[in-house]
Design a protein around this motif. Structure first.
Motif, mmCIF file in Angstrom:
data_model
loop_
_atom_site.group_PDB
_atom_site.id
_atom_site.type_symbol
_atom_site.label_atom_id
_atom_site.label_comp_id
_atom_site.label_asym_id
_atom_site.label_seq_id
_atom_site.Cartn_x
_atom_site.Cartn_y
_atom_site.Cartn_z
ATOM 1 N N GLY A 83 0.540 -0.249 10.099
ATOM 2 C CA GLY A 83 0.207 0.389 8.832
ATOM 3 C C GLY A 83 0.369 1.894 8.790
ATOM 4 O O GLY A 83 -0.063 2.528 7.823
ATOM 5 N N THR A 95 -5.713 5.608 0.551
ATOM 6 C CA THR A 95 -5.660 4.296 1.188
ATOM 7 C C THR A 95 -4.456 4.165 2.101
ATOM 8 O O THR A 95 -4.577 3.762 3.269
ATOM 9 C CB THR A 95 -5.616 3.186 0.113
ATOM 10 N N ALA A 111 -4.298 -5.489 2.227
ATOM 11 C CA ALA A 111 -3.656 -4.561 3.153
ATOM 12 C C ALA A 111 -2.622 -5.275 4.005
ATOM 13 O O ALA A 111 -1.500 -4.771 4.207
ATOM 14 C CB ALA A 111 -4.715 -3.900 4.038
ATOM 15 N N TYR A 145 -4.693 2.656 5.950
ATOM 16 C CA TYR A 145 -3.739 1.670 6.471
ATOM 17 C C TYR A 145 -3.401 1.873 7.953
ATOM 18 O O TYR A 145 -3.123 0.889 8.656
ATOM 19 C CB TYR A 145 -2.466 1.671 5.625
ATOM 20 N N HIS A 178 -3.843 -2.518 -3.790
ATOM 21 C CA HIS A 178 -4.335 -2.413 -2.408
ATOM 22 C C HIS A 178 -5.832 -2.695 -2.319
ATOM 23 O O HIS A 178 -6.388 -2.719 -1.228
ATOM 24 C CB HIS A 178 -4.025 -1.040 -1.828
#
Length: 669
Positions: free
Chosen positions: A520, A509, A484, A514, A467
């Motif tokens: 996300g 993350t 991402a 996200y 990521h």
């Protein structure tokens, strides 16, 4: 002026012995002092508003934060000097409250209602509390002067602080003198309720007798009044400006999660990146910089400072604050000339400075913003990190290993791989470390054993790639956003209830960063909390095999400090280890292993020591030979740290997943 006749009941003697010109003058000067103070604050706010525009998000925790940090001094009281400061604040608050009550008692009670409320027992308690508060303030000031000027410390020792100490002490002491002179003349029956004032009264009578004390009282009253009102007028111009600047800094702090960095919107359309000139600071950032109290608590907890690197968080904030005040007219570059490259790339972004800061200044965010300028406009990175970035961009992992080797950790385990159209309770995000690092692979294998023992419907994602969180914190936002977008697109192909991670950096993350990207938002859980939920839900045995070796748990920064997860790992250790001990720095105050902020991939060694070596020494101080961790990067760094010790062979370092997996009954394996 004749002495007033004694009264039968205790009552506040407003303007006793003060001539009419004094009564009128105190109101005129008082109004002027308040006006000057307000004007200074207004000018201060204008300086903040000169910064770039920024919308203040809705944050329901703001008021709660003000009560906790400003009123209750929760964060400040965590250290010895902080507790002394809390005493100073409490004493000053009571003195201020006493002054406000006295004003209301006379201006409202006397003039409006014809009756004072500061009388009888209320007045006696009032006097006792104020005398005690004054002593507390003077004691705290004395300790502050001794600590700053008479002991070895890195605290600033310039005249600003001496003036701050002396001015407040002068106001309190002259207040006692005024009280002592009045009591010496009146000698009321309730004099003992003013213990400090009564001491001064006895002293005056012994030294001077009763003659001339009334005249002295008038002059000292004038001096005290001018000093107190002058103190109020000068607040915005002195160190005491932090009494309003620091609460503002706390109030405007970005809302949780604090582990979320600001996203560069429409990154491909931007012409400049990050923070390269002081004019790019937002009004919020300017306000937070001025909220700094220069206490140095950030330096005290910073792993880079203890490692002897060029970085000192307080110095960074002071440089930015001073630069904001003077502007960029001298032509010096903010990143490079004012704040050096070595300072910026020494940071592990562990958040220790932000966690300790009484003003809650998010120093790591400012450092990353300046790193973005170096990375995206100048292409500057620490030595060694560039290769990891290139590897991540080309093959999806910082090691530069073949993407087809990502699943090698699962050989002979028959791990289910996610398929489209199927639903899974858990999508296990393995992470690059547990996929490629030979030592960390044991964590992934332990997790599979636990998941199977609990009969969890899970799968891993074949398309998983790094990521690039480390890239983001090095300033390479473009690579991070590219990664991402790819990961979020891959997630969208599968049906699952939540994502399970065994790496705090992955957890932070996926959970916190996200969601700022379209599509996300996912439910994400760390492996310690997940395993504990399996035990509490009866899916794993409540009674696990117990290891009698003395064990100490090392809190990862991105799990404990950034995300507040401290109890779940300890609850798991309580299930598997009969003897546990705590490190000196633990929980949200843990000490960084040194891997964060891209340092894992940097070959530059800017300090005399290394954080992982310092940390392993702290853990060994406990007497424990078994170290439990909850992060593959911490595992790697501490393994490296122990290899530098003579007793390194005696130390066993394991992830909590490995510890739990070993403790499972074989029939559940």
């Amino acid at each position: 002026m004749s002495t007033p006749l004694p009264v039968d009941i205790p009552i506040r003697p407003a303007f006793w012995n003060v001539p009419l010109w004094g009564e009128i003058g105190v109101y005129i000067v008082g109004i002027l002092a308040v006006f000057l103070c307000g004007y200074g604050i207004w000018k201060n706010v204008r300086r903040w508003k000169a910064g770039a525009a920024e919308t203040l998000e809705k944050d329901p925790s703001r008021n709660e934060r003000l009560v906790s940090e400003v009123v209750l001094q929760k964060r400040i009281r965590e250290t010895g000097p902080g507790r002394v400061h809390a005493v100073l604040v409490l004493g000053f608050f009571f003195l201020f409250l006493g002054t406000a009550a006295a004003t209301l008692d006379w201006d409202i009670g006397h003039y409006v209602f014809g009756s004072q409320f500061l009388k009888g027992n209320v007045y006696l308690v009032y006097k006792l509390v104020l005398d005690t508060a004054g002593v507390a303030v003077l004691a705290a000031i004395a300790i502050g002067v001794w600590r700053r000027y008479m002991t070895p410390s890195n605290l600033p020792k310039d005249g600003r602080f001496l003036c701050a100490y002396l001015s407040l002490a002068f106001v309190v002491i002259t207040g006692y003198l005024v009280e002592g002179l009045r009591l010496a003349v009146q000698q009321p029956l309730w004099i003992d309720y003013s213990p400090v004032g009564s001491i001064f009264a006895s002293l005056f009578l012994r030294l001077f007798g009763a003659e001339g004390l009334e005249s002295a009282h008038i002059w000292v009253w004038v001096i005290h009044g001018l000093a107190a009102l002058g103190f109020i007028a000068a607040v915005p111009l002195t160190y005491y400006a932090h009494v309003y600047r620091t609460p503002v800094s706390i109030y405007v702090r970005k809302p949780a999660p604090i582990g979320r960095l600001a996203k560069i919107e429409n990154i491909e359309e931007q012409e400049t990146f990050g923070l390269s000139t002081i004019s790019q600071l937002t009004w919020r950032e300017r306000a937070m910089l001025e909220g700094c109290t220069e206490c140095g608590r950030c330096d005290a907890v910073c792993p880079a400072v203890r490692a002897g690197t060029p970085l000192k968080p307080r110095t960074i904030i002071m440089k930015l604050r001073d630069r904001a005040a003077q502007g960029d007219a001298d032509g010096k570059a903010l990143t490079g000339d004012i704040v050096t490259r070595e300072e910026l790339f020494s940071c592990t972004t562990c958040g220790a400075c932000a966690r300790a800061c009484p003003a809650q200044i998010q120093t790591p965010d400012l450092i990353v913003a300046m790193r973005r300028h170096l990375a995206l406009e100048s292409g500057e990175f620490p030595e060694g990190a560039a290769a990891a970035l290139e590897n991540t961009a080309s093959v999806g992992n910082p090691w530069g290993l073949d993407p087809y080797e990502r699943m090698d950790w699962a050989q002979d385990l028959d791990v289910p791989v996610a398929e489209e159209g199927k639903h899974y309770d858990v999508l296990y995000w393995v992470g690059c470390a547990a996929s490629y690092d030979r030592r960390a692979r044991k964590i992934a294998r332990a997790m599979v054993k636990i998941l199977r023992a609990a009969d969890v419907n899970f799968a891993v994602m074949a398309e998983e790639r790094c990521h690039a969180e480390f890239a983001r914190r090095l300033g390479e936002e473009y690579l991070y956003q590219t990664a991402a977008a790819e990961n979020i697109e891959n997630f969208s192909r599968y049906q699952f209830d939540r994502i399970l991670t065994a790496c705090p950096h992955c957890f932070n993350t996926l959970k916190n960063e996200y969601p700022t990207f379209e599509g996300g938002a996912f439910e994400v859980i760390d492996h310690a909390s997940f395993i504990l939920s399996l035990i509490e839900g009866g899916k794993l045995p409540a009674a696990l095999a117990q290891d009698a070796t003395l064990t100490v748990y090392h809190d990862p920064c991105y799990l404990a400090r950034i995300n507040g997860i401290t109890q779940a790992p300890r609850a798991l250790l309580a299930q598997t280890c009969t003897k546990t001990v705590e490190a000196r720095e633990k929980g949200e105050s843990t000490f960084c292993c040194g891997a964060g902020g891209g340092q894992m991939w940097s070959d530059e060694r800017l300090g005399k020591h290394q954080p992982n070596v310092i940390r392993i020494a702290q853990l060994r101080e406990t007497g424990a030979k078994h170290v439990a961790v909850a992060c593959p990067h911490c595992l790697t760094m501490l393994e490296t740290g122990k290899s530098m010790r003579k007793d390194g062979d005696e130390i066993v370092i394991e992830d909590i997943a490995e510890i739990v997996a070993k403790a499972l009954p074989e029939r559940n394996a």
